[in-house]
Motif scaffolding. Structure first.
Motif, PDB file in Angstrom:
ATOM      1  N   PHE A 373       0.825  -1.213   0.000  1.00 37.62           N
ATOM      2  CA  PHE A 373       0.000   0.000   0.000  1.00 37.62           C
ATOM      3  C   PHE A 373       0.856   1.259   0.000  1.00 37.62           C
ATOM      4  CE2 PHE A 373      -2.633   3.196   2.304  1.00 37.62           C
ATOM      5  CZ  PHE A 373      -3.686   3.272   1.396  1.00 37.62           C
ATOM      6  N   SER A 374       1.950   1.229   0.740  1.00 38.23           N
ATOM      7  CA  SER A 374       2.792   2.419   0.872  1.00 38.23           C
ATOM      8  C   SER A 374       3.848   2.538  -0.216  1.00 38.23           C
ATOM      9  CB  SER A 374       3.480   2.432   2.242  1.00 38.23           C
ATOM     10  OG  SER A 374       4.304   1.299   2.393  1.00 38.23           O
ATOM     11  N   ASN A 375       3.841   1.609  -1.155  1.00 40.08           N
ATOM     12  CA  ASN A 375       4.818   1.638  -2.247  1.00 40.08           C
ATOM     13  C   ASN A 375       4.345   2.615  -3.319  1.00 40.08           C
ATOM     14  OD1 ASN A 375       6.671   1.163  -4.263  1.00 40.08           O
ATOM     15  ND2 ASN A 375       6.577  -1.064  -4.098  1.00 40.08           N
ATOM     16  N   ALA A 376       4.563   3.904  -3.046  1.00 38.99           N
ATOM     17  CA  ALA A 376       4.059   4.948  -3.942  1.00 38.99           C
ATOM     18  C   ALA A 376       4.631   4.815  -5.349  1.00 38.99           C
ATOM     19  CB  ALA A 376       4.376   6.324  -3.364  1.00 38.99           C
ATOM     20  N   ALA A 377       5.911   4.450  -5.444  1.00 44.04           N
ATOM     21  CA  ALA A 377       6.550   4.330  -6.757  1.00 44.04           C
ATOM     22  C   ALA A 377       5.858   3.258  -7.600  1.00 44.04           C
ATOM     23  CB  ALA A 377       8.031   4.004  -6.580  1.00 44.04           C
ATOM     24  N   LYS A 378       5.503   2.148  -6.958  1.00 43.58           N
ATOM     25  CA  LYS A 378       4.819   1.068  -7.686  1.00 43.58           C
ATOM     26  C   LYS A 378       3.485   1.547  -8.240  1.00 43.58           C
ATOM     27  CE  LYS A 378       2.106  -3.100  -6.932  1.00 43.58           C
ATOM     28  NZ  LYS A 378       1.676  -4.160  -5.997  1.00 43.58           N
ATOM     29  N   TRP A 379       2.687   2.188  -7.393  1.00 45.87           N
ATOM     30  CA  TRP A 379       1.348   2.569  -7.826  1.00 45.87           C
ATOM     31  C   TRP A 379       1.379   3.738  -8.807  1.00 45.87           C
ATOM     32  CZ3 TRP A 379      -2.418  -0.667  -7.579  1.00 45.87           C
ATOM     33  CH2 TRP A 379      -2.356  -1.700  -6.643  1.00 45.87           C
ATOM     34  N   ASP A 380       2.343   4.603  -8.667  1.00 44.08           N
ATOM     35  CA  ASP A 380       2.500   5.667  -9.665  1.00 44.08           C
ATOM     36  C   ASP A 380       2.846   5.080 -11.024  1.00 44.08           C
ATOM     37  OD1 ASP A 380       1.942   7.663  -7.881  1.00 44.08           O
ATOM     38  OD2 ASP A 380       4.039   8.216  -7.504  1.00 44.08           O
ATOM     39  N   SER A 381       3.703   4.071 -11.011  1.00 38.79           N
ATOM     40  CA  SER A 381       4.098   3.452 -12.286  1.00 38.79           C
ATOM     41  C   SER A 381       2.935   2.701 -12.920  1.00 38.79           C
ATOM     42  CB  SER A 381       5.292   2.513 -12.076  1.00 38.79           C
ATOM     43  OG  SER A 381       4.930   1.386 -11.288  1.00 38.79           O
ATOM     44  N   ILE A 382       2.106   2.057 -12.099  1.00 37.39           N
ATOM     45  CA  ILE A 382       0.931   1.348 -12.628  1.00 37.39           C
ATOM     46  C   ILE A 382      -0.043   2.341 -13.257  1.00 37.39           C
ATOM     47  CG2 ILE A 382      -1.149   0.069 -11.955  1.00 37.39           C
ATOM     48  CD1 ILE A 382       0.612  -1.357  -9.846  1.00 37.39           C
ATOM     49  N   ASN A 383      -0.326   3.418 -12.547  1.00 39.59           N
ATOM     50  CA  ASN A 383      -1.268   4.416 -13.064  1.00 39.59           C
ATOM     51  C   ASN A 383      -0.726   5.087 -14.319  1.00 39.59           C
ATOM     52  OD1 ASN A 383      -3.070   3.889 -10.990  1.00 39.59           O
ATOM     53  ND2 ASN A 383      -2.241   5.481  -9.671  1.00 39.59           N
ATOM     54  N   THR A 384       0.574   5.357 -14.323  1.00 37.47           N
ATOM     55  CA  THR A 384       1.185   5.972 -15.498  1.00 37.47           C
ATOM     56  C   THR A 384       1.160   5.020 -16.682  1.00 37.47           C
ATOM     57  OG1 THR A 384       2.636   7.343 -14.129  1.00 37.47           O
ATOM     58  CG2 THR A 384       3.296   7.016 -16.411  1.00 37.47           C
ATOM     59  N   ALA A 385       1.462   3.746 -16.437  1.00 32.14           N
ATOM     60  CA  ALA A 385       1.443   2.741 -17.517  1.00 32.14           C
ATOM     61  C   ALA A 385       0.049   2.633 -18.113  1.00 32.14           C
ATOM     62  CB  ALA A 385       1.912   1.393 -16.979  1.00 32.14           C
ATOM     63  N   TRP A 386      -0.969   2.630 -17.248  1.00 34.09           N
ATOM     64  CA  TRP A 386      -2.350   2.583 -17.753  1.00 34.09           C
ATOM     65  C   TRP A 386      -2.651   3.818 -18.601  1.00 34.09           C
ATOM     66  CZ3 TRP A 386      -5.920   6.334 -15.999  1.00 34.09           C
ATOM     67  CH2 TRP A 386      -7.175   6.238 -16.610  1.00 34.09           C
ATOM     68  N   TYR A 387      -2.305   4.983 -18.087  1.00 31.94           N
ATOM     69  CA  TYR A 387      -2.600   6.235 -18.794  1.00 31.94           C
ATOM     70  C   TYR A 387      -1.903   6.264 -20.151  1.00 31.94           C
ATOM     71  CZ  TYR A 387      -2.823  11.276 -19.658  1.00 31.94           C
ATOM     72  OH  TYR A 387      -3.044  12.507 -20.217  1.00 31.94           O
ATOM     73  N   LYS A 388      -0.642   5.894 -20.182  1.00 31.50           N
ATOM     74  CA  LYS A 388       0.120   5.928 -21.431  1.00 31.50           C
ATOM     75  C   LYS A 388      -0.379   4.892 -22.434  1.00 31.50           C
ATOM     76  CE  LYS A 388       3.345   9.054 -20.418  1.00 31.50           C
ATOM     77  NZ  LYS A 388       3.540  10.293 -21.198  1.00 31.50           N
ATOM     78  N   SER A 389      -0.893   3.761 -21.912  1.00 29.09           N
ATOM     79  CA  SER A 389      -1.321   2.672 -22.802  1.00 29.09           C
ATOM     80  C   SER A 389      -2.575   3.001 -23.597  1.00 29.09           C
ATOM     81  CB  SER A 389      -1.567   1.397 -21.990  1.00 29.09           C
ATOM     82  OG  SER A 389      -2.785   1.487 -21.251  1.00 29.09           O
ATOM     83  N   GLY A 390      -3.427   3.860 -23.053  1.00 29.81           N
ATOM     84  CA  GLY A 390      -4.694   4.148 -23.713  1.00 29.81           C
ATOM     85  C   GLY A 390      -5.715   3.044 -23.552  1.00 29.81           C
ATOM     86  N   LYS A 391      -5.401   2.052 -22.697  1.00 29.65           N
ATOM     87  CA  LYS A 391      -6.338   0.949 -22.482  1.00 29.65           C
ATOM     88  C   LYS A 391      -7.518   1.404 -21.639  1.00 29.65           C
ATOM     89  CE  LYS A 391      -2.939  -2.787 -22.877  1.00 29.65           C
ATOM     90  NZ  LYS A 391      -2.306  -3.953 -22.179  1.00 29.65           N
TER      91      LYS A 391
END
Length: 746
Positions: A373-391
């Motif tokens: 839960f506190s792994n901000a870098a992980k969740w930022d990367s997931i959200n960014t990957a989703w946003y960039k993917s256009g999925k």
């Protein structure tokens, strides 16, 4: 080149290039690391005190300083700095327990050095001394203050060291981060589990604790923990908490009730702790809690009266309990309550990415997955990957690497339909709730909209509801604990620095023990007016203000006043290209001191205010617009530009246009047609705005990696992808649109 400019450039380059010596051998050699860290921490301290690196406020500075002092082995100094930090963090010794693990470690190290006692013996003496000095009402927080996940701290230290592989120097930000990671591991690997054992012994002296499993009529298992003070032999009212966050916090909830002379009962939801049932958050509390309340009210340590307390999800649980009200439940104190289906997992029908992070937090194991839960870098990367993917938004859980049935189920209910309605009281069901209620929330509370939804619905359907509200400059944590001195980097008025715990249990004394009514509850709505050091009181939310200002979507530079309705209609265009995932951020400089990001937004600025005003309540209004799509998610922010040029966020609002008229039924827009879109459910704020200030209104379209993206096709938004973007979204914001700002006058 001008000589002064040349010197300035040299200075800037030196500052940017400034690095500390840190041998690369320290990465893999623990002895070298132990020798090097105090020197590195001392260098960080010298830089921490410079203008370049000094934190913005005293409380952040003292927090960083005491940590670095421990790493530098300046233990006595760290103890003094931590004491100063606590006083800066909160008044009235309300934070006397804060960072206790580090304090006890430092105390033990001082004793170890001065008396030559073994560290284990020194730690025992230090813990006992500190424990005995703490106010009884703070004792329940000790467990949370000294608990640490050593395995996770080890991983984070290794991660910080790995960044230094092959390097013989380290820059300031990396050095600060490394020192903090080292401190966490060094401290807790030294004191854990001994300090938890010492705490358990103290608890055993003071409390009676029992844990048992309850089997419900339908065969489900719930784990319940009961905590009582040993000295209380007679039956007492029970303060019940229904908690999905199983772990050390269960003991905090139970002990908190006990030290206020109640029986503390904490029940974990299905699938948590000892329960092997399926964990479906929010879905079963209403059903299960009736049986739990029935059980606790009939135990020999109970006098038959039950109250409930807790915040966030635990606040929601209380509203779930009163949907099917048990006669023994005499009062509830819902704090910062999640408005399920109202402000979470979607706020005004716009789903938030955080929902997936939270789902995994409470479902990855039988307790809570703090490390994930506190792994901000992980969740930022997931959200960014989703946003960039256009999925599609539905793909977010797959992108995270862990598909979630709960996530998908929630997305199947974009409107406030029966799925959400069955979890808490709905419409006329609020009329049947006749027990006294105390709600607390804050101007900075992420769940303010949810907390106030229950309050407004209760008063709407039950005109005689005995329901009190306390709201002030608190964030999500503060409105269920105590008023921090600084919130979002801004100091709050001394009058607002109260203990929410004391208020809640004074309320319980009033209702359950025929005690005195809490002094602050002078009327049904009790609100702190920021920047005045006063509390105000009103019979209802509408009377938090006495008049209003309509801020029209126009700029004072081209009009006599933004508060006057325009004589001729025109519009401001805004184009948003959802195909573009590499937006270049745009900014507006409001002054020489501050600027605001205006990406995918337009701004409107008022004239300078010629007198003080008090903004009090939530803004509303009406957007008159036309759009070339069938739907849009709007973002609105109201700011104060202080006389010194600094910005202050007063309120915000996000909403899906197709649901604003009815959050249960979607009503699509007609493309290229002028329509009126109501503004409802913005955040409440109460603050004096000084003469010489300006107001700034930022209006735009939601397009970020933190929220679901609405492409405007009219399809289920969760299924839309970048392929649905089509031509850019083109909006005409007409100047007769307005935001109505509530104003309070004595």
């Amino acid at each position: 080149m001008n000589f002064k400019i040349l010197l300035a450039l040299i200075f800037v380059n030196l500052m940017q290039a400034q690095k500390f010596y840190f041998p690369k051998t320290a990465v893999n050699d623990s002895l070298i690391l132990e020798k090097q860290m105090p020197t590195l921490a001392a260098q960080v301290i010298s830089n921490l005190q410079t203008l370049k690196y000094k934190p913005k406020n005293d409380v952040d500075f003292s927090d960083a300083l005491f940590r670095m002092q421990i790493v530098a082995k300046e233990y006595k100094k760290s103890i003094a700095t931590l004491a100063e930090h606590r006083n800066q963090f909160a008044d009235h010794n309300m934070a006397g327990y804060k960072s206790m693990g580090y304090e006890v470690y430092s105390m033990a190290k001082v004793t170890e050095v001065t008396t030559k006692k073994p560290f284990r013996k020194a730690l025992q003496e230090a813990f006992n001394k500190k424990y005995e000095s703490i106010d009884e009402h703070l004792l329940p927080r000790v467990g949370l203050a000294v608990y640490g996940d050593v395995n996770n701290f080890r991983k984070l230290l290794k991660k910080a060291l790995d960044k230094q592989k092959g390097k013989d120097s380290i820059d300031y930000p990396s050095a600060l981060a490394l020192c903090k990671a080292y401190l966490n591991y060094k401290t807790y690997s030294s004191i854990h589990p001994q300090i938890m054992q010492l705490l358990a012994l103290k608890d055993k002296e003071k409390f009676i604790t029992e844990t048992r499993d309850l089997t419900t009529k339908n065969g489900n298992t719930l784990t319940i923990t009961i905590i009582r003070k040993k000295e209380n032999q007679s039956p007492l009212p029970v303060i019940l908490t229904s908690n999905i966050y199983a772990g050390e916090i269960d003991h905090f909830f139970g002990k908190r009730a006990a030290v206020y002379d109640y029986v503390g009962a904490v029940v974990n939801t299905r699938g948590k702790r000892n329960s092997n049932d399926e964990n479906n958050p929010f879905e079963h509390e209403s059903q299960d809690l009736y049986e739990v309340i029935d059980w606790v009210s009939k135990q020999p340590w109970s006098n038959g009266k039950v109250g409930m307390i807790g915040g966030s999800y635990v606040g929601f649980s209380q509203w779930a309990a009163v949907k099917n009200l048990h006669p023994a439940l005499k009062t509830i104190v819902p704090q910062v309550s999640v408005g399920i289906g109202i402000d979470y997992p979607a706020q005004n029908n716009v789903f938030v990415n955080y929902m997936l992070q939270w789902i995994q937090y409470v479902t990855n194991n039988k307790y809570t997955d703090e490390a994930d839960f506190s792994n901000a870098a992980k969740w930022d990367s997931i959200n960014t990957a989703w946003y960039k993917s256009g999925k599609s938004f539905r793909a977010l859980d797959t992108i995270s690497g862990k598909p979630s049935k709960i996530f998908q189920r929630w997305l199947n209910h974009p409107g406030y339909d029966q799925y959400w309605q069955k979890m808490v009281p709905y419409k006329e069901e609020f009329a049947k709730i006749n027990i006294p209620i105390l709600t607390t929330t804050g101007y900075y509370d992420d769940d303010q909209i949810g907390a106030l939804y229950y309050y407004k619905e209760h008063l709407k359907y039950n005109k005689n509801a005995d329901h009190y509200l306390v709201i002030g400059p608190y964030n999500h944590g503060g409105a269920q604990s105590f008023g921090f001195t600084y919130v979002d980097g801004n100091p709050i008025d001394p009058a607002a620095r109260i203990s929410i715990d004391d208020l809640a249990f004074s309320w319980f004394d009033y209702i359950l023990k025929n005690g005195k009514k809490p002094e602050i509850l002078k009327d049904k709505v009790n609100f702190q007016v920021m920047n005045t050091n006063t509390w105000k009181h009103a019979p209802n939310l509408d009377q938090m203000h006495t008049s209003s200002l309509k801020f029209y979507l126009q700029n004072s530079k081209n009009n006599s006043s933004v508060f006057n309705k325009p004589t001729q209609q025109n519009f401001t265009p805004l184009n948003v290209d959802f195909k573009n995932r590499n937006d270049k951020d745009s900014y507006y400089a409001v002054s020489k001191k501050d600027s605001i990001k205006t990406t995918n937004s337009i701004y409107f600025e008022s004239e300078v205010l010629d007198k003080d005003i008090i903004i009090s309540g939530d803004f509303s209004g009406m957007f008159t617009l036309s759009i070339n799509k069938k739907d849009v998610d709007t973002n609105t922010y109201l700011y104060q530009i202080n006389p010194d040029g600094k910005l202050f966020l007063l309120s915000s609002h996000i909403a899906r246009a197709s649901y604003v008229k009815n959050n249960e039924v979607r009503q699509l827009l007609t493309p290229n047609t002028i329509e009126q879109i109501p503004i409802k459910n913005a955040y409440i704020m109460s603050k004096k705005i000084e003469k010489g200030s300006r107001l700034l209104l930022l209006v735009g379209v939601n397009k970020t990696s933190s929220w679901q993206l609405n492409y405007g096709t009219g399809k289920d938004v969760s299924d839309e992808t970048i392929k649905d973007a089509g031509e850019p979204m083109m909006i005409k914001w007409y100047n007769d649109s307005y935001v109505e700002i509530p104003v309070y006058k004595d």
